[in-house]
Design an enzyme around this catalytic site. Structure first.
Site, PDB file in Angstrom:
ATOM      1  N   ASP A 172       0.573  -1.270  -0.044  1.00 46.62           N
ATOM      2  CA  ASP A 172      -0.088  -0.293  -0.027  1.00 46.62           C
ATOM      3  C   ASP A 172       0.969   1.215   0.129  1.00 46.62           C
ATOM      4  O   ASP A 172       2.131   1.121   0.252  1.00 46.62           O
ATOM      5  CB  ASP A 172      -0.866  -0.083   1.103  1.00 46.62           C
ATOM      6  N   ASP A 189      -6.673  10.735  -6.208  1.00 39.95           N
ATOM      7  CA  ASP A 189      -7.078   9.669  -7.232  1.00 39.95           C
ATOM      8  C   ASP A 189      -5.879   9.819  -8.180  1.00 39.95           C
ATOM      9  O   ASP A 189      -5.778   8.704  -8.675  1.00 39.95           O
ATOM     10  CB  ASP A 189      -8.536  10.446  -7.710  1.00 39.95           C
ATOM     11  N   GLU A 216      -5.994   2.412  -0.831  1.00 40.42           N
ATOM     12  CA  GLU A 216      -4.508   2.373  -1.349  1.00 40.42           C
ATOM     13  C   GLU A 216      -3.851   1.238  -1.223  1.00 40.42           C
ATOM     14  O   GLU A 216      -2.731   1.206  -1.307  1.00 40.42           O
ATOM     15  CB  GLU A 216      -3.838   3.488  -0.678  1.00 40.42           C
TER      16      GLU A 216
END
Length: 331
Positions: A172, A189, A216
């Site tokens: 992540d 984003d 994420e």
């Protein structure tokens, strides 16, 4: 058609293979097998868009080949057309019950064969397009959670069948909540999309899969990959994301980075012994791909505890994570 279709012809009569090949010339790339067991292996390896299958063959019959392919998640969606001189109703019903999409009688009529093959190829490729849309994360363009779960299940069956290595990476983005809070969700984003592109570039082989796990978090599926290979990909991912040089003022690292957890099921992992000794283990103790993902999650946690921007490998039976890459930043 979006890509050149592939067609597998299976018939123990070479002259029949030639006749069929001539009838469907121009509809796709053609390859063939003259034995049932070879056809099964070719189908699993090449994943053709359509199979023309002789029902009567020495050794493994066409009906048995069809049954094997339909029971295997990696080949179950390949349309099968039986080509046979035995066109009795009960035989046709048997083939259709096994999952075949059509029956063509011998001697063949080339124009009819070409028309039916063209129709079933169109349907197969159209269905493939719909499946890709249903299995793609709308934001990042990577595989979504549904596609990830299906891929892991399919590849795990292959692991059990072939006893080949299998690895997973769970990762992540470091301090992503801080990134969103500092730059806003629109920039967040854009960050996810940029990182996703970097991950896609690291999953180089056709068999590899980069997927968005949620938020994420991402997963990289690496079939036929040992611990060493998984660790190499993990290091490449870290370097690729760092090379994006995306500013992250809310991180002590100054740029967007990722942490990666790696886990492998191979000859050195101890996993095979867990499966082989399942009867001797406590009731309910079974190792599977989902457990392997949990192992990768432990390795990811260790990478974060070590300061992030790093990768860790966790052995299946190990109690602590083992470092596989340099820690170049930290809290």
């Amino acid at each position: 058609m979006e890509h050149a279709a592939t067609i597998l012809i299976v018939d123990d009569d070479v002259s029949a293979v030639r006749t069929l090949s001539k009838a469907i010339a121009g509809l796709g790339r053609i390859f063939f097998a003259t034995q049932g067991d070879a056809a099964v292996e070719l189908a699993r390896d090449q994943k053709p868009d359509l199979i023309l299958l002789d029902a009567e063959m020495p050794g493994i019959s066409g009906f048995e080949v069809c049954r094997i392919l339909k029971e295997d998640p990696s080949t179950s969606n390949i349309p099968v057309i039986f080509v046979t001189a035995h066109t009795e109703t009960d035989r046709e019903e048997e083939g259709l019950a096994l999952g075949a999409v059509d029956f063509i009688g011998k001697p063949i009529r080339p124009a009819i064969v070409a028309a039916r093959v063209k129709t079933h190829l169109y349907l197969k490729l159209a269905m493939d397009r719909l499946n890709r849309q249903a299995q793609t994360d709308g934001m990042t363009g990577l595989a979504n959670r549904r596609a990830l779960d299906q891929t892991i299940a399919r590849e795990w069956q292959s692991v059990l069948r072939t006893q080949r290595a299998f690895s997973l990476l769970l990762l992540d983005i470091d301090f992503f909540k801080r990134y969103n809070d500092h730059y806003g969700h629109l920039m967040g984003d854009e960050c996810l999309i940029a990182v996703a592109r970097a991950l896609a570039g690291c999953a180089e082989r056709p068999m590899d899969l980069a997927a968005r796990y949620g938020g994420e978090e991402f997963v990289i599926v690496l079939p036929e990959t040992t611990r060493d290979g998984a660790c190499q990909v993990a290091t490449k991912i870290i370097e690729s994301v760092r090379a994006l040089n995306i500013p992250h003022a809310a991180s002590e690292l100054g740029i967007v980075t990722v942490s990666v957890g790696a886990a492998s099921f191979d000859a050195d992992s101890g996993g095979w012994s867990l499966l082989e000794n399942a009867s001797a283990n406590p009731p309910g103790l079974k190792f599977s791909a989902s457990e392997l993902l949990c192992v990768a999650d432990k390795a990811l946690y260790a990478a974060k505890q070590a300061g992030r921007n790093s990768s860790r490998f966790e052995a299946i039976e190990a109690r602590s994570a083992e470092k596989v890459g340099p820690v170049t930043g930290g809290n």
